[in-house]
Design a protein around this motif. Sequence first.
Motif, PDB file in Angstrom:
ATOM      1  N   LYS A 406       0.835  -1.209   0.000  1.00 13.09           N
ATOM      2  CA  LYS A 406       0.000   0.000   0.000  1.00 13.09           C
ATOM      3  C   LYS A 406       0.868   1.257   0.000  1.00 13.09           C
ATOM      4  CE  LYS A 406      -0.646   0.645   4.995  1.00 13.09           C
ATOM      5  NZ  LYS A 406      -1.638   0.940   6.059  1.00 13.09           N
ATOM      6  N   ASP A 407       2.016   1.211   0.720  1.00 20.56           N
ATOM      7  CA  ASP A 407       2.915   2.366   0.757  1.00 20.56           C
ATOM      8  C   ASP A 407       3.620   2.554  -0.580  1.00 20.56           C
ATOM      9  OD1 ASP A 407       2.239   2.737   3.435  1.00 20.56           O
ATOM     10  OD2 ASP A 407       3.896   1.472   4.143  1.00 20.56           O
ATOM     11  N   ARG A 410       1.139   4.056  -3.053  1.00 23.02           N
ATOM     12  CA  ARG A 410       0.916   5.468  -2.730  1.00 23.02           C
ATOM     13  C   ARG A 410       2.113   6.317  -3.154  1.00 23.02           C
ATOM     14  NH1 ARG A 410       0.823   5.251   2.525  1.00 23.02           N
ATOM     15  NH2 ARG A 410      -1.342   4.542   2.611  1.00 23.02           N
ATOM     16  N   GLN A 411       3.316   5.806  -2.914  1.00 24.73           N
ATOM     17  CA  GLN A 411       4.523   6.548  -3.282  1.00 24.73           C
ATOM     18  C   GLN A 411       4.619   6.710  -4.800  1.00 24.73           C
ATOM     19  OE1 GLN A 411       8.137   4.692  -1.972  1.00 24.73           O
ATOM     20  NE2 GLN A 411       9.456   6.239  -2.883  1.00 24.73           N
ATOM     21  N   GLN A 413       2.164   6.655  -6.955  1.00 26.17           N
ATOM     22  CA  GLN A 413       1.119   7.574  -7.404  1.00 26.17           C
ATOM     23  C   GLN A 413       1.492   9.027  -7.128  1.00 26.17           C
ATOM     24  OE1 GLN A 413      -2.410   6.090  -5.442  1.00 26.17           O
ATOM     25  NE2 GLN A 413      -2.872   4.635  -7.083  1.00 26.17           N
ATOM     26  N   GLN A 414       2.141   9.255  -5.982  1.00 24.80           N
ATOM     27  CA  GLN A 414       2.601  10.617  -5.676  1.00 24.80           C
ATOM     28  C   GLN A 414       3.658  11.067  -6.676  1.00 24.80           C
ATOM     29  OE1 GLN A 414       3.897  10.283  -1.609  1.00 24.80           O
ATOM     30  NE2 GLN A 414       1.828  10.508  -0.756  1.00 24.80           N
ATOM     31  N   HIS A 436      -3.476   2.976 -11.110  1.00 20.86           N
ATOM     32  CA  HIS A 436      -4.822   3.089 -10.542  1.00 20.86           C
ATOM     33  C   HIS A 436      -5.666   1.846 -10.790  1.00 20.86           C
ATOM     34  CE1 HIS A 436      -4.335   7.313  -9.391  1.00 20.86           C
ATOM     35  NE2 HIS A 436      -3.648   7.445 -10.512  1.00 20.86           N
ATOM     36  N   ASP A 439      -6.988   0.491  -7.530  1.00 21.70           N
ATOM     37  CA  ASP A 439      -7.781   1.380  -6.672  1.00 21.70           C
ATOM     38  C   ASP A 439      -9.048   0.657  -6.189  1.00 21.70           C
ATOM     39  OD1 ASP A 439      -5.940   3.306  -7.033  1.00 21.70           O
ATOM     40  OD2 ASP A 439      -7.184   4.657  -8.234  1.00 21.70           O
TER      41      ASP A 439
END
Length: 571
Positions: A406-407, A410-411, A413-414, A436, A439
Amino acid sequence: MAAAAVSEAWPELEQAEQQRRRELLLTGPALEERVRAAGGRLPPRLFSLSLLHYLEVSGCGSLREPGPGLARGLPQLQSLVLRRNALGPGLSPELGPLPALRVLDLSGNALEALPPGQGLGPAEPPGLPQLQTLNLSGNRLRELPADLARCAPRLQTLNLTGNRLDSFPAELFRPGALPLLSELAAADNCLRELSPDIAHLASLKTLDLANNQLSEVPAELADCPKLKELNLQGNQLKDRRLEKMLGSCQTKSVLEYLRAGGRGRGRGRAEPEKEESRRQRRERRKREGGEGGEEEVAEASRLLLRVLHVSENPAPLTVTAGAEVRAVRPFLVGAVVRGMDLQTGNALKRFLTAQTKLHEDLCEKRTAATIATHDLCAVRRPLLYTARPPQDLQIVPLGRKEAKAKDLVRQLQQEAEEHRKQKRRQAVSGLHRYLHLLDGQEQYPCLLDADGDAISFPPITNSEKTKIKKTTSDLFLEVTSATSLQICKDIMDALVLKMAEINKYTLGSKEEGSDTEADTASGRPPSTERDGSAPLVVEQVRVVDEEGHLKVVYPSKTDLDITAAHVTVIR
């Protein structure tokens, strides 16, 4: 009442209109049913969203034509993606004029021809005056529209891979027709000749004509002033030396060879008298020796693949697919390939580049499928294909430190969002859109080894633990998809064929450039196949469920059914 029905059937359109959105993506099983109910067309209301800059409608087997009103209703459209649908045999009505369109992707459809009135748009005035990227790969096109250059005069990238073209229209290469074209890809077609007029493409940097039926390469190709990348592998070239150079030498050396007149050593083009003399000598040898010479060249250029059946393999690899992954990413195909030489020259770079290109094209930027390649020596069996909660799944991604899934997502995607802001785009690039796909998923797909370590996390990354290196010779390959098992098989076919091409020309380059002492110094055993004819061995991999019932085996009898004359599959 009718408007209410449309709003209920197409809530995305209602939302896009209310939010004045500039991007719209339509895909999924529900889209299939709605388009079929609309007669195989898109709803007219879609073409009233005049603020749209980006429109994608993909993966819809019932979409046969966009429908009237697109050009008139979407004047600000900059990117139109209609891939993996059923558009064809033509486009009725034609798409243009679309004055702001820069990217057009019609790949993976059933297009056979694009004649005037059923094509991309008018030629006078240009229907697509700002178009920069056109992707027509994976269709059934037998010819290109003669007025393509006039319709899209600012074209920079043209992808025609995987069609049935036997020639390019002469108008495509007339002086000044496409002054900005920098990339032309037409691999996997039926091209028989390449016009010397290709030299008029003054901005051409990349040319990919692999796996066609070319027998000669015009010397004028060397006159393309910016050409840096050239792929002509998988053709039936008469010039055997040139064929070997294509797999082992840089483009610069190949162009110098062409510039010198083929087999000549001097600078500048060969004089007509010398070229005529060469031709006469070739004809005389042909008369004296019959057709044996050509057959020898054809045999030497053939790619060999040997399939090792599970019953012949003392230790076959098997992947167990857990029930948890069925709802997330249910399709997986695996294969073991032995005998790759990634240590010689730039073979490893070629292999990684080929994988990236497959991700871009056939895998549709990883949205249709994802490839993962592993060093078989680092793979600890048995393997389990399953799914884990994002907070529980841990992996050491390629080039990064260990992280929870999950991290990591997220990283990434950032990072993609930062990239978007730097480029001042309305949406993240196609390269990052696959991030995505997970998601909203409560569990993430993964491939676990005997230690319980995740060696693959599709479609995001695979693990540093099984990373391919120059010393890797035996590989485990996997292709996964949330869409289709057949897509996995098609992509695996393409990957294995690409590996055979790379290995063939790597071994061929040894014939010219290496010897036994060099092999010994590098720590590799001396090659016993100096003619580059050693076949790659493809071992069958079975995927079974938790009860041991067979789900799929690759390659089966129907896989690797390659009709190309330069490939021989030994079963």
